[in-house]
Every structure is written in structure tokens, then in C-alpha cells.
Design a protein around this motif. Structure first.
Motif, PDB file in Angstrom:
ATOM      1  N   VAL A   7       0.864  -1.181   0.000  1.00  7.75           N
ATOM      2  CA  VAL A   7       0.000   0.000   0.000  1.00  7.75           C
ATOM      3  C   VAL A   7       0.900   1.231   0.000  1.00  7.75           C
ATOM      4  N   SER A  15       1.279   5.257   0.307  1.00  8.31           N
ATOM      5  CA  SER A  15       0.630   6.423   0.911  1.00  8.31           C
ATOM      6  C   SER A  15       1.353   7.687   0.463  1.00  8.31           C
ATOM      7  N   ASP A  61      -4.141   6.597  -0.323  1.00  2.00           N
ATOM      8  CA  ASP A  61      -3.514   5.287  -0.487  1.00  2.00           C
ATOM      9  C   ASP A  61      -3.922   4.638  -1.796  1.00  2.00           C
TER      10      ASP A  61
END
Length: 146
Positions: A76, A78, A102
Motif C-alpha cells: 500500500v 501512501s 492510499d
């Protein structure tokens, strides 16, 4: 009022499930990750962090009493946009709940030749501009043009 959309439009539309927008590709995980990093940087944005969610879940699988392998790979990314974040938070300071933004990339064990890239959908209003940014980044990462 019920609307029936042409089948062609449905085929070209992104998959949306539980407010998550995803795109599938036959590109490798590494190629999609490289494309995502490039697409984020091409927008003049800085990657704040990368969560190696798949590695963490696999590393802790036995300790949590599970035998289920969730992902072959899953990360993920960010990041934030100072100007866009300011704009949406000036419209509603509670939009802070959505920051940072995200985008995830994953490969599931049941579909090892498919890499999925996606992000959460946002509520109607100012946050739709953020959703459009994330959609453009996700599409660019896998070579889809607008």
C-alpha cells in the motif's frame, strides 16, 4: 428511475466493490509497482510510506492461528498532495480523515497471473477530485489512458 447502461460502458468501467475501485492487469507485481511509483512522482507528489501489508500478513500468519495465504504480494502506497489536500480541507476540515491517500497493489494466490491496483472511493463532494487524482495515477501505473 432505473437506467440501463450500454454493455460497452460496463466493460470499460472500473470494478467497484464496497467503495473500492480496482483495475486488473496481466502485468507483474513489480512492473505495476514501478508504474505506480513513477505515476505518483510524475504528479509531483512524494511517497510518504509503503506498507508491505502482504509480507506482514504472511509473516504473522501462523502466529495468528491462520493457515490462509491472502496475497502472493501486496503493498500500500501512501502519499499526499499539499494543494489538493488544502482545497478539500478548506471545503470541510473533516476531510482530514482521508489523508494521506492510499493506492494498493496486490496479487492473490488464486489469480497469480493477475495484478490488481486500486484505492478506496470517496464521498460525493470535494473528495471526488482526490478520487479522480487517484484514478488517474492508478490508470497511468498500468498504462491505461484516459
Amino acid at each position: 428511475m432505473i437506467r440501463i447502461l450500454p454493455a460497452l460502458l460496463l466493460v470499460a468501467a472500473p470494478a467497484v466493490a464496497q467503495d473500492t475501485i480496482t483495475y486488473d492487469t496481466d502485468q507483474s507485481f513489480d512492473d505495476v509497482v514501478f508504474g505506480l511509483e513513477s505515476a505518483i512522482l510524475d504528479q509531483g507528489l512524494v511517497i510518504d510510506s509503503v506498507s508491505h501489508t502482504g509480507e506482514m500478513l504472511e509473516r504473522t500468519r501462523e502466529a495468528t492461528g491462520s493457515d490462509v495465504v491472502l496475497f502472493e504480494a501486496a503493498d500500500v502506497y501512501s502519499f499526499c498532495s499539499a494543494s489538493l489536500s488544502r482545497k478539500v480541507m478548506e471545503a470541510d476540515p473533516m476531510n482530514i480523515a482521508f489523508c494521506p491517500y492510499d493506492i494498493f497493489v496486490m496479487v492473490r494466490p488464486d489469480t497469480p497471473d493477475t495484478t490488481t491496483i486500486g484505492f478506496r472511493g470517496f464521498p460525493d463532494g470535494p473528495m471526488k477530485e482526490v478520487e479522480a487524482l487517484l484514478d488517474g495515477i492508478a490508470r497511468a501505473a498500468i498504462g491505461l489512458s484516459d
